[in-house]
Design a protein around this motif. Sequence first.
Motif, PDB file in Angstrom:
ATOM      1  N   TYR A 376     -35.265  68.943  11.337  1.00  0.00           N
ATOM      2  CA  TYR A 376     -33.948  68.325  11.156  1.00  0.00           C
ATOM      3  C   TYR A 376     -32.890  69.393  10.877  1.00  0.00           C
ATOM      4  O   TYR A 376     -31.821  69.403  11.494  1.00  0.00           O
ATOM      5  CB  TYR A 376     -34.028  67.335   9.993  1.00  0.00           C
ATOM      6  N   ASP A 377     -33.204  70.305   9.967  1.00  0.00           N
ATOM      7  CA  ASP A 377     -32.240  71.348   9.598  1.00  0.00           C
ATOM      8  C   ASP A 377     -31.918  72.269  10.773  1.00  0.00           C
ATOM      9  O   ASP A 377     -30.783  72.753  10.890  1.00  0.00           O
ATOM     10  CB  ASP A 377     -32.791  72.174   8.437  1.00  0.00           C
ATOM     11  N   ASN A 378     -32.902  72.526  11.626  1.00  0.00           N
ATOM     12  CA  ASN A 378     -32.722  73.487  12.720  1.00  0.00           C
ATOM     13  C   ASN A 378     -32.382  72.839  14.058  1.00  0.00           C
ATOM     14  O   ASN A 378     -32.284  73.530  15.069  1.00  0.00           O
ATOM     15  CB  ASN A 378     -33.977  74.352  12.864  1.00  0.00           C
ATOM     16  N   ASP A 379     -32.205  71.525  14.077  1.00  0.00           N
ATOM     17  CA  ASP A 379     -31.827  70.811  15.302  1.00  0.00           C
ATOM     18  C   ASP A 379     -30.529  70.039  15.069  1.00  0.00           C
ATOM     19  O   ASP A 379     -30.443  68.845  15.339  1.00  0.00           O
ATOM     20  CB  ASP A 379     -32.956  69.880  15.752  1.00  0.00           C
ATOM     21  N   LYS A 380     -29.545  70.750  14.512  1.00  0.00           N
ATOM     22  CA  LYS A 380     -28.201  70.193  14.283  1.00  0.00           C
ATOM     23  C   LYS A 380     -28.225  68.948  13.402  1.00  0.00           C
ATOM     24  O   LYS A 380     -27.468  68.008  13.600  1.00  0.00           O
ATOM     25  CB  LYS A 380     -27.520  69.857  15.620  1.00  0.00           C
ATOM     26  N   GLN A 381     -29.132  68.932  12.426  1.00  0.00           N
ATOM     27  CA  GLN A 381     -29.278  67.803  11.499  1.00  0.00           C
ATOM     28  C   GLN A 381     -29.473  66.486  12.250  1.00  0.00           C
ATOM     29  O   GLN A 381     -28.900  65.452  11.929  1.00  0.00           O
ATOM     30  CB  GLN A 381     -28.085  67.732  10.537  1.00  0.00           C
ATOM     31  N   ARG A 382     -30.346  66.569  13.241  1.00  0.00           N
ATOM     32  CA  ARG A 382     -30.797  65.369  13.957  1.00  0.00           C
ATOM     33  C   ARG A 382     -32.279  65.187  13.634  1.00  0.00           C
ATOM     34  O   ARG A 382     -33.081  66.063  13.939  1.00  0.00           O
ATOM     35  CB  ARG A 382     -30.588  65.513  15.468  1.00  0.00           C
ATOM     36  N   PHE A 383     -32.629  64.067  13.017  1.00  0.00           N
ATOM     37  CA  PHE A 383     -34.012  63.886  12.605  1.00  0.00           C
ATOM     38  C   PHE A 383     -34.879  63.616  13.827  1.00  0.00           C
ATOM     39  O   PHE A 383     -34.500  62.866  14.723  1.00  0.00           O
ATOM     40  CB  PHE A 383     -34.142  62.730  11.616  1.00  0.00           C
ATOM     41  N   PRO A 384     -36.068  64.230  13.867  1.00  0.00           N
ATOM     42  CA  PRO A 384     -36.920  64.025  15.042  1.00  0.00           C
ATOM     43  C   PRO A 384     -37.458  62.604  15.131  1.00  0.00           C
ATOM     44  O   PRO A 384     -37.647  61.926  14.123  1.00  0.00           O
ATOM     45  CB  PRO A 384     -38.058  65.035  14.823  1.00  0.00           C
ATOM     46  N   GLY A 388     -46.681  56.838  15.600  1.00  0.00           N
ATOM     47  CA  GLY A 388     -47.767  56.539  14.679  1.00  0.00           C
ATOM     48  C   GLY A 388     -47.302  56.362  13.261  1.00  0.00           C
ATOM     49  O   GLY A 388     -48.110  56.176  12.339  1.00  0.00           O
ATOM     50  N   MET A 389     -46.004  56.419  13.039  1.00  0.00           N
ATOM     51  CA  MET A 389     -45.438  56.298  11.694  1.00  0.00           C
ATOM     52  C   MET A 389     -43.966  55.929  11.803  1.00  0.00           C
ATOM     53  O   MET A 389     -43.377  55.933  12.897  1.00  0.00           O
ATOM     54  CB  MET A 389     -45.593  57.615  10.926  1.00  0.00           C
ATOM     55  N   THR A 390     -43.372  55.627  10.676  1.00  0.00           N
ATOM     56  CA  THR A 390     -41.924  55.437  10.567  1.00  0.00           C
ATOM     57  C   THR A 390     -41.451  56.248   9.359  1.00  0.00           C
ATOM     58  O   THR A 390     -42.255  56.655   8.506  1.00  0.00           O
ATOM     59  CB  THR A 390     -41.540  53.963  10.381  1.00  0.00           C
ATOM     60  N   CYS A 391     -40.138  56.485   9.299  1.00  0.00           N
ATOM     61  CA  CYS A 391     -39.589  57.335   8.244  1.00  0.00           C
ATOM     62  C   CYS A 391     -38.390  56.680   7.584  1.00  0.00           C
ATOM     63  O   CYS A 391     -37.516  56.136   8.273  1.00  0.00           O
ATOM     64  CB  CYS A 391     -39.150  58.679   8.817  1.00  0.00           C
ATOM     65  N   ASP A 392     -38.341  56.733   6.272  1.00  0.00           N
ATOM     66  CA  ASP A 392     -37.128  56.437   5.516  1.00  0.00           C
ATOM     67  C   ASP A 392     -36.504  57.765   5.118  1.00  0.00           C
ATOM     68  O   ASP A 392     -37.173  58.611   4.496  1.00  0.00           O
ATOM     69  CB  ASP A 392     -37.440  55.621   4.264  1.00  0.00           C
ATOM     70  N   ILE A 393     -35.240  57.969   5.470  1.00  0.00           N
ATOM     71  CA  ILE A 393     -34.578  59.246   5.249  1.00  0.00           C
ATOM     72  C   ILE A 393     -33.333  59.020   4.399  1.00  0.00           C
ATOM     73  O   ILE A 393     -32.421  58.289   4.812  1.00  0.00           O
ATOM     74  CB  ILE A 393     -34.182  59.905   6.587  1.00  0.00           C
ATOM     75  N   VAL A 394     -33.293  59.631   3.239  1.00  0.00           N
ATOM     76  CA  VAL A 394     -32.125  59.549   2.368  1.00  0.00           C
ATOM     77  C   VAL A 394     -31.369  60.870   2.485  1.00  0.00           C
ATOM     78  O   VAL A 394     -31.939  61.941   2.234  1.00  0.00           O
ATOM     79  CB  VAL A 394     -32.528  59.292   0.903  1.00  0.00           C
ATOM     80  N   THR A 395     -30.091  60.806   2.878  1.00  0.00           N
ATOM     81  CA  THR A 395     -29.302  62.020   3.071  1.00  0.00           C
ATOM     82  C   THR A 395     -28.116  62.067   2.119  1.00  0.00           C
ATOM     83  O   THR A 395     -27.621  61.033   1.658  1.00  0.00           O
ATOM     84  CB  THR A 395     -28.784  62.117   4.519  1.00  0.00           C
ATOM     85  N   ASP A 396     -27.674  63.265   1.837  1.00  0.00           N
ATOM     86  CA  ASP A 396     -26.483  63.472   1.021  1.00  0.00           C
ATOM     87  C   ASP A 396     -25.255  63.100   1.847  1.00  0.00           C
ATOM     88  O   ASP A 396     -25.125  63.543   2.996  1.00  0.00           O
ATOM     89  CB  ASP A 396     -26.399  64.940   0.591  1.00  0.00           C
ATOM     90  N   PRO A 397     -24.328  62.302   1.314  1.00  0.00           N
ATOM     91  CA  PRO A 397     -23.178  61.859   2.114  1.00  0.00           C
ATOM     92  C   PRO A 397     -22.218  62.975   2.502  1.00  0.00           C
ATOM     93  O   PRO A 397     -21.463  62.832   3.457  1.00  0.00           O
ATOM     94  CB  PRO A 397     -22.486  60.837   1.193  1.00  0.00           C
ATOM     95  N   THR A 399     -23.129  66.744   2.523  1.00  0.00           N
ATOM     96  CA  THR A 399     -23.791  67.832   3.257  1.00  0.00           C
ATOM     97  C   THR A 399     -24.732  67.344   4.342  1.00  0.00           C
ATOM     98  O   THR A 399     -25.129  68.112   5.207  1.00  0.00           O
ATOM     99  CB  THR A 399     -24.602  68.710   2.295  1.00  0.00           C
ATOM    100  N   GLN A 400     -25.115  66.061   4.277  1.00  0.00           N
ATOM    101  CA  GLN A 400     -26.097  65.464   5.186  1.00  0.00           C
ATOM    102  C   GLN A 400     -27.491  66.073   5.029  1.00  0.00           C
ATOM    103  O   GLN A 400     -28.377  65.831   5.845  1.00  0.00           O
ATOM    104  CB  GLN A 400     -25.642  65.578   6.654  1.00  0.00           C
ATOM    105  N   ASN A 471     -35.212  55.195   9.683  1.00  0.00           N
ATOM    106  CA  ASN A 471     -34.306  54.385   8.866  1.00  0.00           C
ATOM    107  C   ASN A 471     -33.517  55.338   7.976  1.00  0.00           C
ATOM    108  O   ASN A 471     -34.079  55.952   7.066  1.00  0.00           O
ATOM    109  CB  ASN A 471     -35.082  53.368   8.021  1.00  0.00           C
ATOM    110  N   PHE A 472     -32.220  55.471   8.240  1.00  0.00           N
ATOM    111  CA  PHE A 472     -31.372  56.389   7.480  1.00  0.00           C
ATOM    112  C   PHE A 472     -30.646  55.652   6.356  1.00  0.00           C
ATOM    113  O   PHE A 472     -30.103  54.558   6.542  1.00  0.00           O
ATOM    114  CB  PHE A 472     -30.324  57.041   8.389  1.00  0.00           C
ATOM    115  N   VAL A 473     -30.621  56.279   5.180  1.00  0.00           N
ATOM    116  CA  VAL A 473     -29.886  55.776   4.040  1.00  0.00           C
ATOM    117  C   VAL A 473     -29.052  56.929   3.493  1.00  0.00           C
ATOM    118  O   VAL A 473     -29.597  58.027   3.262  1.00  0.00           O
ATOM    119  CB  VAL A 473     -30.811  55.229   2.930  1.00  0.00           C
ATOM    120  N   THR A 474     -27.764  56.737   3.319  1.00  0.00           N
ATOM    121  CA  THR A 474     -26.899  57.782   2.770  1.00  0.00           C
ATOM    122  C   THR A 474     -26.474  57.382   1.372  1.00  0.00           C
ATOM    123  O   THR A 474     -25.869  56.334   1.176  1.00  0.00           O
ATOM    124  CB  THR A 474     -25.648  57.973   3.655  1.00  0.00           C
ATOM    125  N   LYS A 475     -26.846  58.221   0.402  1.00  0.00           N
ATOM    126  CA  LYS A 475     -26.455  57.922  -0.994  1.00  0.00           C
ATOM    127  C   LYS A 475     -26.561  59.191  -1.821  1.00  0.00           C
ATOM    128  O   LYS A 475     -27.142  60.177  -1.416  1.00  0.00           O
ATOM    129  CB  LYS A 475     -27.301  56.800  -1.556  1.00  0.00           C
TER     130      LYS A 475
END
Length: 475
Positions: A376-384, A388-397, A399-400, A471-475
Amino acid sequence: MKKKIMLSLLVLLTLTLSAQERRELHILSINDPHAAIEQFPRLGYVADSLRTLYPGLLILSAGDNRSGDPVNDMFEIPAYPMVALMNQVGFHATCVGNHEFDSNQDGLARLINLSNFSTLCANMEPDPKFKMRVKPYQVFDCDGISVGVLGITALGSMGTPESHPARLTGIRFMDPLETIRQYQFLREKCDVVLLLSHLGYDTDVKFSAELPWVDIIIGGHSHTQLNGGEIHNGILITQNSKSIPFATHSTLVLQGDKIVEKKAECIAVKGMPGENKTIAELVRYFSENPAFKRVLAVAETPFEEREELGCMVCDAYIAETGADLSYQNAGGVRIENLPAGDITVGDVMKMDPFQNDLVELHVTGKELAAMLISCYDNDKQRFPYVGGMTCDIVTDPVTQKIRKLTLYGKDGKKLNLKKTYHVVGNSYSVAVSPTDRADQGQSMGITTPDVIKNYLEHQGRVSFQGRRCLNFVTK
């Protein structure tokens, strides 16, 4: 008496200025064509029309000329069709985009040698063994106007252009702004100084405050569609979105040795009624490859979002290898949608044009989470995208940056951070996920486009409408 002298001097100055020759520099530019060869007959028509009016027309590309159409990218000499078409249009120069490195070092050198136009990049220094004829700048004489064109390319978070690291070995890259500053001597040498930039719109605007000696920045990389051009800190900045929907015609007016006017207009290439017949024939020649039209499967429903395509790619990796989990860098899915109906080889190659290897690893859940964050950090902050799984991602509003990442298996339960999983991903995704994990990965000896093609042929019919893995959550 003094008033008469002052009046006489004013009249003399006015007569001198009016006697100075008014000259115009005309530039036709594109950026990020990404192998949109179907646009070239119309682009050639635009170039021909402008050249008729302005014989000294300067034609430039701001990089990323390749990677997007298998007709170009999978040609016998990869990416040669774009070189041939740019030669035919009459391009004078291109800067180096990050996707120029998709040809590998030797491949890029070969393409440059086949080009009738110059390849410019001041902040790269290739090993002499590659015989890569890249120049930092070139001065062009456009009907008596000397134009210094300086090329520059963007560096990503790893300090190199955003391409597979293996394709960048043996090339030294330098800080863009510090490098540009070394060429201020062009101001004294040339009537016009032009920065041919593959840095992105925001960086172009930021740098404009640091480069008062530059007259115009022709930009690319961010695919930013401008309405002709914008003036920032006295510098004219232009850019269009990818695949040549528009070209830009820029005009700089000189009175004596001073630029007194700058303007730019967009010319709609897509839908242009005229075409260059010779270029149209050349495009037809390159496009006659029946292999790309072979049907692999049928999409029962349209792919309406990139994430749906990403989910299919990740499912293909698992289905064809028996792995537990998979991931794919978001930037590696190159199309945004796909209609219902036949899915062809050409569709897959447009979706994944890079010919990356499939790589397998055995990593713990904790190590995998670290890899996904690094990607994510090295691909322009785009999560891969993941399989076989799902992801919950909490980002800083602000800095992302990722504050928290939770991985869930197909059963909806959290992955065991201590358990070792069999994970597959493309070689680029793994390369831009550097961590201190024990297993750095091994190639499986097959390219990712071949894996996707095999999957589609085995499935016959597919539907991913509404599929989500993130699933992205910003908080």
